[in-house]
Each structure stands twice: as structure tokens, then as C-alpha cells.
Design a protein around this motif. Structure first.
Motif, PDB file in Angstrom:
ATOM      1  N   UNK A 118       0.794  -1.217   0.000  1.00  0.00           N
ATOM      2  CA  UNK A 118       0.000   0.000   0.000  1.00  0.00           C
ATOM      3  C   UNK A 118       0.825   1.265   0.000  1.00  0.00           C
ATOM      4  N   UNK A 119       0.145   2.382  -0.236  1.00  0.00           N
ATOM      5  CA  UNK A 119       0.770   3.695  -0.417  1.00  0.00           C
ATOM      6  C   UNK A 119       1.621   4.114   0.766  1.00  0.00           C
ATOM      7  N   UNK A 120       1.090   4.001   1.989  1.00  0.00           N
ATOM      8  CA  UNK A 120       1.798   4.445   3.194  1.00  0.00           C
ATOM      9  C   UNK A 120       1.677   3.361   4.263  1.00  0.00           C
ATOM     10  N   UNK A 121       2.060   2.160   3.898  1.00  0.00           N
ATOM     11  CA  UNK A 121       1.911   1.035   4.823  1.00  0.00           C
ATOM     12  C   UNK A 121       2.699   1.280   6.098  1.00  0.00           C
ATOM     13  N   UNK A 122       2.022   1.163   7.239  1.00  0.00           N
ATOM     14  CA  UNK A 122       2.612   1.392   8.549  1.00  0.00           C
ATOM     15  C   UNK A 122       2.802   0.059   9.258  1.00  0.00           C
ATOM     16  N   UNK A 123       4.047  -0.314   9.597  1.00  0.00           N
ATOM     17  CA  UNK A 123       4.248  -1.560  10.330  1.00  0.00           C
ATOM     18  C   UNK A 123       3.551  -1.539  11.685  1.00  0.00           C
ATOM     19  N   UNK A 124       3.032  -2.696  12.065  1.00  0.00           N
ATOM     20  CA  UNK A 124       2.406  -2.869  13.367  1.00  0.00           C
ATOM     21  C   UNK A 124       3.443  -3.426  14.328  1.00  0.00           C
ATOM     22  N   UNK A 125       3.718  -2.680  15.395  1.00  0.00           N
ATOM     23  CA  UNK A 125       4.631  -3.107  16.448  1.00  0.00           C
ATOM     24  C   UNK A 125       3.821  -3.590  17.634  1.00  0.00           C
ATOM     25  N   UNK A 126       4.087  -4.806  18.071  1.00  0.00           N
ATOM     26  CA  UNK A 126       3.450  -5.313  19.286  1.00  0.00           C
ATOM     27  C   UNK A 126       4.335  -6.398  19.877  1.00  0.00           C
ATOM     28  N   UNK A 127       4.393  -6.446  21.202  1.00  0.00           N
ATOM     29  CA  UNK A 127       5.237  -7.428  21.857  1.00  0.00           C
ATOM     30  C   UNK A 127       6.703  -7.308  21.466  1.00  0.00           C
ATOM     31  N   UNK A 128       7.098  -6.119  21.047  1.00  0.00           N
ATOM     32  CA  UNK A 128       8.488  -5.897  20.669  1.00  0.00           C
ATOM     33  C   UNK A 128       8.857  -6.428  19.299  1.00  0.00           C
ATOM     34  N   UNK A 129       7.862  -6.775  18.486  1.00  0.00           N
ATOM     35  CA  UNK A 129       8.127  -7.309  17.150  1.00  0.00           C
ATOM     36  C   UNK A 129       7.246  -6.613  16.117  1.00  0.00           C
ATOM     37  N   UNK A 130       7.691  -6.626  14.885  1.00  0.00           N
ATOM     38  CA  UNK A 130       6.885  -6.116  13.779  1.00  0.00           C
ATOM     39  C   UNK A 130       6.120  -7.301  13.206  1.00  0.00           C
TER      40      UNK A 130
END
Length: 396
Positions: free
Chosen positions: A320-332
Motif C-alpha cells: 500500500x501507499x503508506x503502509x505502517x508496520x504494526x509493532x506489538x510485543x516488541x516485534x513487527x
């Protein structure tokens, strides 16, 4: 340049997970957020927050403190950056907001720009340059429009002579930007806008570089030579000239070498002094966040190959155009490509590594929606459509 054979022996050997947690803590994404320092505290900790014109969920410089502090008010973010004299804009990793205390540290770059004036390509007429400085001295801080116009034509690249001159003055350090109005830079004479003690400080190149490398090491926690050079875009020879005297210590990190072998790195001694523990944030990250702005480092630490696809033709985009990584539990663990339609946050495209992260994804989407003034979330495309019932139930 330091020969590899002359590198000192590592003072510690770190596991890959240890290095990952150290990096998260150094970036303010592990442990309880320090809300006392607020946005300015985040800026001082990171040393640089990258600017970018793209605004989808919000602009990147807003997303960086949001990721660390939670739903801090957006007007408070702007106030913390601009108009208070606490920061300025300059060329660091890219165009960045920097703590005003770092003004002396970029003297090496200002001197280089003066010595190699052709680095900007367009030449500024000497008379126009003088007139810009005279106008700022007489009238105080002004935008390029107020100085006489930013462009000759409607084309974005066709700068006016005034705009060329003021941007050169910014690079050389005669002018500084400490404020923005409606996303326009407001230019001021550096001698008037920068505190006198900081303006008068002129450390030599070695001192500038040594301090910036130490600051980068503190912001990264543990880093390779390439990571350290990339943080403020130093040349490798500049880094190597001061690395041994920067206060950072050599370490070895499992999996950071070729073919998964241990690799040489450098660490902030303070990062090694205490085991990184605490609560992890679950949040969406700007692609320009300093945790992930360096793609090789992001892949090495988190196992995610992430790139901004805004400038990729639409039919060739993967996430996608502005894909934002999801950070949770210290991981992407996934990516979200967001948009806004009125009071609805739209997840145009979502990918997730595992169904077990659905709840964290829903939490991150709800928090982001509330932060930008949306009261609902709509999911358009899911890479794994079998996750839709659970996700929509959590978002309801």
C-alpha cells in the motif's frame, strides 16, 4: 578508516533478542512511556525526527511521538516542535527536526556546504542572498512567500531566486527554521533565533562527529558501523575517524554477521548496564520512524523487509501507499495502509503474520482512530480474509 583486524575485542556477546530489546528501549518503545518529558523529551532522546510532506493518518513527525507516548494532543506536538525555540530544522538523516542543543554539532555540515556551494545545484545570486538577510534582519521571521515568493511558476521544482537564496542561507547556517506556519517554513536569522551561547559555539569537525556518533549510539542502543553512519548520514570515513573515541563499546551480536553468523557492532555502555525489561507498545509506526527508517537494520533486527511504496506505481504496490508496520510485543507483525474518510479511519489494506495478533491490531487501529478524531474503523482488504469476523468484532 579503521582496519577490521585492529578493532578491539568485544566487551559482550549479545543474543539477537537482547539486541532487539536494547534497540526498542533506546528508541523509547520498551517500558513505561516518559510522559513527563513529553514530545520534547522524545525529540531529545532520539536526537532527530524526520519530516515528510505525506499526510495520511497524520504527518510523520506527529506519528513518532504518538508511537511512544500514546494519544498526545496533536496541537501539543506542533507547539513542542515549533515556535518555542526548543528545536530547529536541518539536514540530518534527511530533513529533520533537531533539538536546539544540537545546533553546534552540525557546524561541520554547515562548513562543508559553504566550502562546496555547488552541492545544492542551483546558484544563488549574491545580491539576492544579501537582500534576503537584510529583509529578515529588518522585519523578523518570514516565510518564502513573504520574502518575495517561493516559485517562478506553478511547477514545484521551479524555485524563485529568493527561495534558492534562503535555502542556501539555511544550509550555510545564516538562516534557521524554528517555526512552521501551515506547513510552510518560517525563516529567521540564526543569530537572532538560536540562543547566543549555542550560536557562538563552533566545535571542530572531530568534536561534532564524535558527539553525534555517541548520540546516535545512545538512540540506537546497539548498532553496526553502517547503522551509526546512517543515523545522521555521516560518511563512513567520518565515522571511523571518531568511533574509537565516541564512548561506544564494541560488542558481538548473534545473527548480525554474514549468513547468520555473529556480527561486530557497537553499543552504548548505558544500554548494557541494565537488562531491558518493561511493557511493549502496540502501535502503528510511520515508515519514517527512526526505529525502522534504515531498511537493512529493520530486516536484521525484526526480520521485516519494509519499504515505502508511496512513489511506487499503484499497480506494483504490495502493501500500500503508506503502509505502517504494526509493532506489538516488541516485534513487527504486520502492516496497515491507512486513510481517512470524514470521521472514519479506513484500513485500505492489512497484512498480519499470525491470527494471534488480531487483538493487538484492533487495539492499535482503535487508538489511532481516536487520536485523529475518527469514531469508527472500516477494513477494506485483508490479506487473510478469514481474520475479518474476529477483527470486526473487536472493532465494533
Amino acid at each position: 578508516m579503521t582496519a577490521l583486524s585492529s578493532l578491539p575485542a568485544p566487551v559482550a556477546t549479545l543474543g539477537a533478542d537482547d539486541a532487539r530489546r536494547i534497540a526498542l528501549r533506546a528508541q523509547g518503545l520498551l517500558g513505561a512511556p516518559d510522559r513527563r518529558g513529553g514530545v520534547r523529551g522524545v525529540l531529545r532522546r532520539l536526537g532527530a525526527v524526520q519530516l515528510d510532506t505525506i499526510s495520511v493518518l497524520a504527518r510523520s513527525h506527529e506519528l513518532v511521538p504518538y508511537a511512544r507516548l500514546g494519544a498526545v494532543g496533536r496541537p501539543a506536538i506542533e507547539t513542542a516542535y515549533w515556535g518555542s525555540g526548543a528545536s530547529f530544522e536541518y539536514w540530518s538523516h534527511a530533513a529533520c527536526v533537531l533539538p536546539v542543543e544540537e545546533w553546534p554539532l552540525f557546524a561541520f555540515r554547515r562548513r562543508r556546504y559553504r566550502a562546496k556551494a555547488h552541492v545544492w545545484g542551483k546558484q544563488a545570486d549574491a545580491a539576492t542572498y544579501r537582500s534576503v538577510l537584510d529583509k529578515l534582519r529588518a522585519e523578523g521571521p518570514l516565510t518564502s512567500t513573504e520574502l518575495g515568493g517561493a516559485k517562478k511558476t506553478a511547477d514545484w521544482w521551479d524555485w524563485s531566486d529568493t527561495k534558492i537564496a534562503v535555502e542556501r542561507a539555511l544550509a550555510f547556517g545564516d538562516v534557521v527554521c524554528t517555526e512552521r506556519r501551515s506547513w510552510k517554513r518560517v525563516y529567521a536569522l540564526a543569530e537572532q533565533a538560536i540562543p547566543a551561547d549555542l550560536f557562538a559555539a563552533e566545535p571542530d569537525d572531530a568534536e561534532c562527529l564524535r558527539t553525534l556518533v555517541a548520540q546516535s549510539g545512545a538512540a540506537l542502543g546497539v548498532a553496526t558501523r553502517a547503522d551509526l553512519a546512517d543515523y545522521h548520514r555521516l560518511r563512513v570515513d567520518q565515522l571511523d575517524a571518531v568511533l574509537a573515541d565516541s564512548g561506544l563499546v564494541p560488542v558481538e551480536v548473534a545473527g548480525w554477521g554474514p549468513n547468520g553468523a555473529p556480527g561486530a557492532a557497537w553499543a552504548d555502555p548505558a544500554a548494557l548496564a541494565a537488562t531491558p525489561r518493561g511493557r511493549h507498545r502496540s502501535t502503528l509506526l510511520s515508515p519514517f520512524d527512526s526505529l525502522i527508517w534504515d531498511r537493512p537494520r529493520t530486516e536484521r533486527i525484526f526480520g521485516m523487509l519494509h519499504r515505502l511504496e508511496a512513489y511506487t506505481p499503484k499497480h506494483k504496490r504490495v502493501h500500500g501507499y503508506f503502509a505502517m508496520p504494526l509493532l506489538t510485543g516488541g516485534r513487527l507483525v504486520g502492516r496497515v495502509d491507512p486513510a481517512r474518510e470524514g470521521r472514519t479511519l479506513v484500513a485500505r489494506q492489512i497484512s498480519l503474520d499470525s491470527p494471534r495478533h488480531v487483538e493487538a491490531l484492533a487495539d492499535a487501529l482503535r487508538e489511532a482512530a481516536g487520536w485523529v478524531g475518527c469514531d469508527s474503523v472500516r477494513v477494506e482488504a485483508l490479506q487473510d480474509e478469514s481474520l475479518r469476523p474476529a477483527l470486526e468484532r473487536l472493532l465494533a
